[in-house]
Design a protein around this motif. Structure first.
Motif, PDB file in Angstrom:
ATOM      1  N   GLU A  67       0.835  -1.213   0.000  1.00 36.86           N
ATOM      2  CA  GLU A  67       0.000   0.000   0.000  1.00 36.86           C
ATOM      3  C   GLU A  67       0.862   1.253   0.000  1.00 36.86           C
ATOM      4  O   GLU A  67       0.561   2.230  -0.685  1.00 36.86           O
ATOM      5  CB  GLU A  67      -0.918  -0.007   1.218  1.00 36.86           C
ATOM      6  CG  GLU A  67      -2.016  -1.075   1.156  1.00 36.86           C
ATOM      7  CD  GLU A  67      -2.889  -1.063   2.390  1.00 36.86           C
ATOM      8  OE1 GLU A  67      -2.592  -0.284   3.313  1.00 36.86           O
ATOM      9  OE2 GLU A  67      -3.865  -1.829   2.428  1.00 36.86           O
ATOM     10  N   GLN A 105       3.874   1.569  -1.193  1.00 36.69           N
ATOM     11  CA  GLN A 105       4.489   1.731  -2.512  1.00 36.69           C
ATOM     12  C   GLN A 105       3.513   2.359  -3.504  1.00 36.69           C
ATOM     13  O   GLN A 105       3.868   3.260  -4.278  1.00 36.69           O
ATOM     14  CB  GLN A 105       4.961   0.370  -3.034  1.00 36.69           C
ATOM     15  CG  GLN A 105       5.787   0.459  -4.320  1.00 36.69           C
ATOM     16  CD  GLN A 105       6.350  -0.894  -4.730  1.00 36.69           C
ATOM     17  OE1 GLN A 105       6.075  -1.890  -4.088  1.00 36.69           O
ATOM     18  NE2 GLN A 105       7.136  -0.902  -5.786  1.00 36.69           N
ATOM     19  N   ALA A 106       2.244   1.901  -3.454  1.00 31.35           N
ATOM     20  CA  ALA A 106       1.226   2.452  -4.355  1.00 31.35           C
ATOM     21  C   ALA A 106       0.941   3.916  -4.038  1.00 31.35           C
ATOM     22  O   ALA A 106       0.799   4.755  -4.935  1.00 31.35           O
ATOM     23  CB  ALA A 106      -0.060   1.633  -4.235  1.00 31.35           C
ATOM     24  N   LYS A 165       3.768   6.166  -5.226  1.00 26.97           N
ATOM     25  CA  LYS A 165       3.675   6.407  -6.664  1.00 26.97           C
ATOM     26  C   LYS A 165       2.609   7.459  -6.963  1.00 26.97           C
ATOM     27  O   LYS A 165       2.811   8.363  -7.794  1.00 26.97           O
ATOM     28  CB  LYS A 165       3.339   5.099  -7.380  1.00 26.97           C
ATOM     29  CG  LYS A 165       3.295   5.228  -8.903  1.00 26.97           C
ATOM     30  CD  LYS A 165       2.974   3.886  -9.558  1.00 26.97           C
ATOM     31  CE  LYS A 165       2.895   4.043 -11.076  1.00 26.97           C
ATOM     32  NZ  LYS A 165       2.546   2.767 -11.740  1.00 26.97           N
ATOM     33  N   GLU A 166       1.480   7.352  -6.252  1.00 29.95           N
ATOM     34  CA  GLU A 166       0.386   8.322  -6.460  1.00 29.95           C
ATOM     35  C   GLU A 166       0.810   9.729  -6.048  1.00 29.95           C
ATOM     36  O   GLU A 166       0.510  10.711  -6.730  1.00 29.95           O
ATOM     37  CB  GLU A 166      -0.840   7.887  -5.651  1.00 29.95           C
ATOM     38  CG  GLU A 166      -2.080   8.730  -5.921  1.00 29.95           C
ATOM     39  CD  GLU A 166      -3.289   8.231  -5.159  1.00 29.95           C
ATOM     40  OE1 GLU A 166      -4.295   8.958  -5.125  1.00 29.95           O
ATOM     41  OE2 GLU A 166      -3.232   7.122  -4.597  1.00 29.95           O
TER      42      GLU A 166
END
Length: 276
Positions: free
Chosen positions: A187, A189-190, A193-194
């Motif tokens: 989560e 990492q996501a 990125k966002e």
């Protein structure tokens, strides 16, 4: 002394590039946008250079990011104004939002004021880097003492808590958290990125905003030239530029001004503008 100056004063015709060059040269900074001075720290140090010893620089936070920290800097600045009997109200709520025009106008006023005190001459005995470094060390030492006490209290509390748990209980807790940590890593990492994508979008929007702001500012300056400011077209353009936010649109009024029968000579005036 330039405490109260009208919006038509020459001070407000100083461009942002000149303002940034003035700040960077005197304070040894590398600002590229006027919004970077929105924290109020730059203004405090400018007053510190103009009136050495008057500004309590140990209260100025050069790393201010949140509106709360910025407001504290402006409180210091307003106190200095009051102490020096400078009749200038700082519109903090507007400045901390980081809007280019609000910050540009305040910095234009500040430059005019400082120049009226020192004649535009730099204080050669003032070392801005050394001054900021000293302030940073003072703030860090105070923060270190405060954080050390807090850390000691937290460690004591955690130590007591651990002593009260059985070894088996601790093992079970750690084992149960392993899966949660693995899920959390994905989560994070996501989300990272966002966040990166959002930052890129914000940077692009800021560049676009600055581009159009510069264009509007150039148009405003052109419309304020004495030879042109009373032309119907200039009046119509200023009607749109200065329309209040809550107003739906000033376009209809501007068109009416331009199309009035008495403005039949507008075409000829436009030719004059081109020649000018």
């Amino acid at each position: 002394m330039a405490t109260n100056i009208g919006m038509m004063d020459s001070a407000y015709f100083v461009g942002r590039n000149e303002i940034l060059a003035w700040i960077n040269a005197r304070l040894h900074l590398n600002l590229s946008r006027v919004e970077e001075a929105a924290s109020g720290a730059v203004q405090c140090q400018m007053m510190d250079m103009t009136y050495p010893g008057v500004v309590p620089m140990h209260k100025v936070n050069f790393d201010a990011k949140s509106e709360y920290d910025m407001i504290q800097n402006y409180k210091v600045l307003q106190d200095v104004f009051n102490k020096l009997k400078i009749d200038k109200h700082v519109e903090v709520n507007k400045l901390v939002k980081g809007r280019p025009l609000d910050n540009l106008e305040f910095l234009q006023w500040l430059k005019r004021y400082c120049d009226s005190i020192n004649g535009g001459i730099m204080n050669e005995n003032y070392n801005p880097l050394e001054r900021r470094s000293k302030v940073g060390k003072e703030r860090s030492s105070k923060g270190f003492v405060k954080n050390s006490k807090s850390l000691q209290a937290n460690n004591a509390h955690k130590s007591g808590t651990v002593d009260g748990l059985g070894i088996d209980k601790i093992y079970e807790t750690k084992q149960g958290k392993t899966g949660a940590v693995a899920v959390g890593a994905g989560e994070i990492q996501a989300l990272s990125k966002e966040i990166t994508e959002l930052k890129l979008s914000v940077d692009l929007l800021e560049k676009e905003r600055d581009f159009y702001f510069a264009k509007l500012r150039d148009i405003e300056v052109l419309c304020q030239i004495p030879e042109l400011e009373h032309l119907p077209m200039s009046v119509a353009i200023k009607k749109i530029l200065y329309a209040a936010d809550e107003k739906e649109s000033a376009l209809a009024e501007a068109q009416e001004l331009v199309c009035q029968p008495g403005n039949a000579g507008l075409e000829a005036d436009s030719d004059d503008i081109t020649e000018y």
